[in-house]
Scaffold this motif. Structure first.
Motif, PDB file in Angstrom:
ATOM      1  N   ILE A  51       0.858  -1.173   0.000  1.00 41.45           N
ATOM      2  CA  ILE A  51       0.000   0.000   0.000  1.00 41.45           C
ATOM      3  C   ILE A  51       0.898   1.227   0.000  1.00 41.45           C
ATOM      4  O   ILE A  51       1.723   1.429   0.881  1.00 41.45           O
ATOM      5  CB  ILE A  51      -0.983  -0.025   1.201  1.00 41.45           C
ATOM      6  N   GLY A  52       0.773   2.020  -1.052  1.00 38.22           N
ATOM      7  CA  GLY A  52       1.557   3.251  -1.190  1.00 38.22           C
ATOM      8  C   GLY A  52       0.687   4.263  -1.889  1.00 38.22           C
ATOM      9  O   GLY A  52      -0.396   4.602  -1.409  1.00 38.22           O
ATOM     10  N   TRP A  53       1.119   4.756  -3.050  1.00 35.20           N
ATOM     11  CA  TRP A  53       0.223   5.573  -3.875  1.00 35.20           C
ATOM     12  C   TRP A  53      -0.944   4.727  -4.358  1.00 35.20           C
ATOM     13  O   TRP A  53      -2.021   5.243  -4.665  1.00 35.20           O
ATOM     14  CB  TRP A  53       0.963   6.141  -5.080  1.00 35.20           C
ATOM     15  N   SER A  54      -0.706   3.426  -4.480  1.00 35.63           N
ATOM     16  CA  SER A  54      -1.739   2.499  -4.901  1.00 35.63           C
ATOM     17  C   SER A  54      -1.652   1.264  -4.029  1.00 35.63           C
ATOM     18  O   SER A  54      -0.769   1.142  -3.184  1.00 35.63           O
ATOM     19  CB  SER A  54      -1.554   2.146  -6.375  1.00 35.63           C
ATOM     20  N   THR A  55      -2.580   0.365  -4.244  1.00 36.82           N
ATOM     21  CA  THR A  55      -2.596  -0.905  -3.518  1.00 36.82           C
ATOM     22  C   THR A  55      -2.561  -2.027  -4.537  1.00 36.82           C
ATOM     23  O   THR A  55      -3.261  -1.970  -5.558  1.00 36.82           O
ATOM     24  CB  THR A  55      -3.861  -1.003  -2.652  1.00 36.82           C
TER      25      THR A  55
END
Length: 121
Positions: A51-55
Motif C-alpha cells: 500500500i503506497g500511492w496504490s494498492t
C-alpha cells in the motif's frame, strides 16, 4: 534506522482468518510504502501486497487478503481470510522510504523479523 515489528501470526484451520500487524518506528511513516512478503520452507520470498500511492495484491491472495494502514498508529495490517494450507509461510513486513507505485523485493529498504502463519488442512 526504521524498525518494523510484526505480530498476529499463529496456527489456524483452513478457511479461517488471521490479522497481521506491523508497527514501524520513526516519524515519517506517512511517506513510506508498506507491504508484506512471505516465504515458505524451501521457496523464495514472494510478494503478497503493498500500500503506497496504490494498492496491489499478488494474484494468489487477491479477494482473500486486505492490506490497510493506520498512519496515526504507524501500523500496517494484513487481514487474511479464507486461508489455505498453501498460505503457510513466514510473513515479513517491508517498507520503502517513499510513496511508490511498485514494491519489488530488491528495492525494499527495511524488513521486519517475520511472523509464522501456519494453516492446517
Amino acid at each position: 534506522q526504521v524498525q518494523l515489528v510484526e505480530s498476529g501470526g499463529g496456527l489456524v484451520q483452513a478457511g479461517g482468518s488471521l490479522r497481521l500487524s506491523c508497527v514501524a518506528s520513526g516519524r515519517t511513516f506517512t511517506s513510506y510504502t508498506m507491504g508484506w512478503f512471505r516465504q515458505a520452507p524451501g521457496k523464495e520470498r514472494e510478494f503478497v501486497a503493498f500500500i503506497g500511492w496504490s494498492t496491489l495484491y499478488a494474484d494468489s491472495v487477491k479477494g482473500r487478503f486486505t492490506i490497510s494502514r493506520d498512519n496515526t498508529k504507524n501500523t500496517v495490517y494484513l487481514q487474511m481470510n479464507s486461508l489455505k494450507p498453501e498460505d503457510t509461510a513466514v510473513y515479513y513486513c517491508a517498507a520503502r522510504r517513499s510513496l511508490t507505485t511498485d514494491f519489488p523485493l530488491e528495492r525494499i529498504d527495511y524488513w521486519g523479523q517475520g511472523t509464522q502463519v501456519t494453516v492446517s488442512s
